[in-house]
Design a protein around this motif. Structure first.
Motif, mmCIF file in Angstrom:
data_model
loop_
_atom_site.group_PDB
_atom_site.id
_atom_site.type_symbol
_atom_site.label_atom_id
_atom_site.label_comp_id
_atom_site.label_asym_id
_atom_site.label_seq_id
_atom_site.Cartn_x
_atom_site.Cartn_y
_atom_site.Cartn_z
ATOM 1 N N ILE A 266 -7.106 26.741 1.379
ATOM 2 C CA ILE A 266 -7.321 28.157 1.680
ATOM 3 C C ILE A 266 -6.269 28.673 2.658
ATOM 4 N N ILE A 267 -5.967 27.893 3.698
ATOM 5 C CA ILE A 267 -4.923 28.297 4.652
ATOM 6 C C ILE A 267 -3.601 28.491 3.927
ATOM 7 N N GLU A 268 -3.284 27.570 3.049
ATOM 8 C CA GLU A 268 -2.016 27.645 2.333
ATOM 9 C C GLU A 268 -1.935 28.880 1.439
ATOM 10 N N SER A 269 -3.068 29.350 0.954
ATOM 11 C CA SER A 269 -3.049 30.533 0.085
ATOM 12 C C SER A 269 -2.586 31.786 0.838
ATOM 13 N N PHE A 270 -2.598 31.735 2.171
ATOM 14 C CA PHE A 270 -2.137 32.863 2.971
ATOM 15 C C PHE A 270 -0.665 32.752 3.363
ATOM 16 N N ILE A 271 -0.012 31.661 2.961
ATOM 17 C CA ILE A 271 1.407 31.461 3.274
ATOM 18 C C ILE A 271 2.221 31.935 2.080
ATOM 19 N N PRO A 272 2.932 33.048 2.226
ATOM 20 C CA PRO A 272 3.705 33.549 1.078
ATOM 21 C C PRO A 272 4.969 32.707 0.872
ATOM 22 N N ILE A 273 5.069 32.125 -0.282
ATOM 23 C CA ILE A 273 6.254 31.350 -0.640
ATOM 24 C C ILE A 273 7.056 32.195 -1.626
ATOM 25 N N PHE A 274 8.277 32.481 -1.297
ATOM 26 C CA PHE A 274 9.170 33.284 -2.130
ATOM 27 C C PHE A 274 8.599 34.670 -2.436
ATOM 28 N N ASN A 275 7.650 35.129 -1.612
ATOM 29 C CA ASN A 275 7.061 36.465 -1.748
ATOM 30 C C ASN A 275 6.638 36.800 -3.177
ATOM 31 N N GLY A 276 6.131 35.818 -3.897
ATOM 32 C CA GLY A 276 5.606 36.068 -5.241
ATOM 33 C C GLY A 276 6.651 36.090 -6.339
ATOM 34 N N TYR A 277 7.908 35.798 -6.011
ATOM 35 C CA TYR A 277 8.938 35.781 -7.050
ATOM 36 C C TYR A 277 8.702 34.665 -8.065
ATOM 37 N N ILE A 278 8.149 33.572 -7.588
ATOM 38 C CA ILE A 278 7.825 32.462 -8.478
ATOM 39 C C ILE A 278 6.328 32.185 -8.319
ATOM 40 N N PRO A 279 5.497 32.779 -9.159
ATOM 41 C CA PRO A 279 4.038 32.619 -9.023
ATOM 42 C C PRO A 279 3.608 31.156 -9.120
ATOM 43 N N GLY A 280 2.605 30.824 -8.341
ATOM 44 C CA GLY A 280 2.038 29.479 -8.409
ATOM 45 C C GLY A 280 2.709 28.455 -7.522
ATOM 46 N N ILE A 281 3.828 28.806 -6.915
ATOM 47 C CA ILE A 281 4.545 27.867 -6.061
ATOM 48 C C ILE A 281 3.790 27.724 -4.738
ATOM 49 N N LYS A 282 3.453 26.479 -4.407
ATOM 50 C CA LYS A 282 2.793 26.175 -3.137
ATOM 51 C C LYS A 282 3.333 24.855 -2.610
ATOM 52 N N ILE A 283 3.163 24.649 -1.330
ATOM 53 C CA ILE A 283 3.618 23.402 -0.724
ATOM 54 C C ILE A 283 2.714 22.248 -1.130
ATOM 55 N N GLY A 284 1.409 22.482 -1.167
ATOM 56 C CA GLY A 284 0.462 21.443 -1.569
ATOM 57 C C GLY A 284 -0.153 20.699 -0.395
#
Length: 168
Positions: free
Chosen positions: A21-39
């Motif tokens: 849940i915490i990670e879902s609040f961290i914007p990675i690439f500002n949505g340019y590549i959907p689904g990208i997360k650190i894990g």
């Protein structure tokens, strides 16, 4: 299952949900590549895989996806299906790479990151009924390698510290 193990796995499950849940609040690439997360939640899966067994790691992965699905993304939503397919495939391949290839925690984490992406791409192709999603794969891989490395380093430190603490 004894009470101590059940309690510890329950706490680890809770931690994995919170990290997700915490990670879902961290914007990675500002949505340019959907689904990208650190894990980040995968640190818990790796820890359980190394300290317990495949069955417990699968339980943690699947229950985490279900709990996050219930609380955040919607149970059986598209995001839920992507997460579930990635979680199951990555956990299985992390186990196989640990057991049969004898990879390090870091190597196992990278395999998990790659197969999480593969699972999501396969599910996307099934849901959207198109093979065009395969063109998205190189972009996901570009991020899967460094994130797998990062999560592997964190997981190795956690696993090593747990071994030290048990010997004290």
């Amino acid at each position: 299952m004894d009470t101590k193990k059940f309690t510890r796995l329950s706490l680890l499950l809770g931690l994995s949900v919170v990290l997700n849940i915490i990670e879902s609040f961290i914007p990675i690439f500002n949505g340019y590549i959907p689904g990208i997360k650190i894990g980040l939640a995968n640190t818990v899966t790796l820890f359980v895989l190394y300290k317990y067994n495949l069955k417990d790691a699968l339980y943690i992965s699947i229950l985490r996806v279900i709990l996050v699905g219930i609380t955040r993304t919607g149970l059986f939503s598209t995001i839920f299906m992507f997460s579930l397919s990635g979680a199951i495939l990555s956990t299985l391949f992390m186990y196989l790479s640990k057991r049969y290839l004898k990879l390090s925690v870091i190597g196992t984490s990278i395999i998990g990151s790659l197969f999480h992406s593969i699972g999501q791409i396969i599910m996307a192709m099934l849901i959207m009924n198109t093979t065009n999603m395969i063109y998205y794969f190189p972009w996901i891989l570009l991020f899967a390698l460094p994130s797998g490395l990062f999560i592997g380093i964190i997981s190795k430190k956690l696993i090593d510290n747990e071994s030290i603490n048990q010997n004290v």
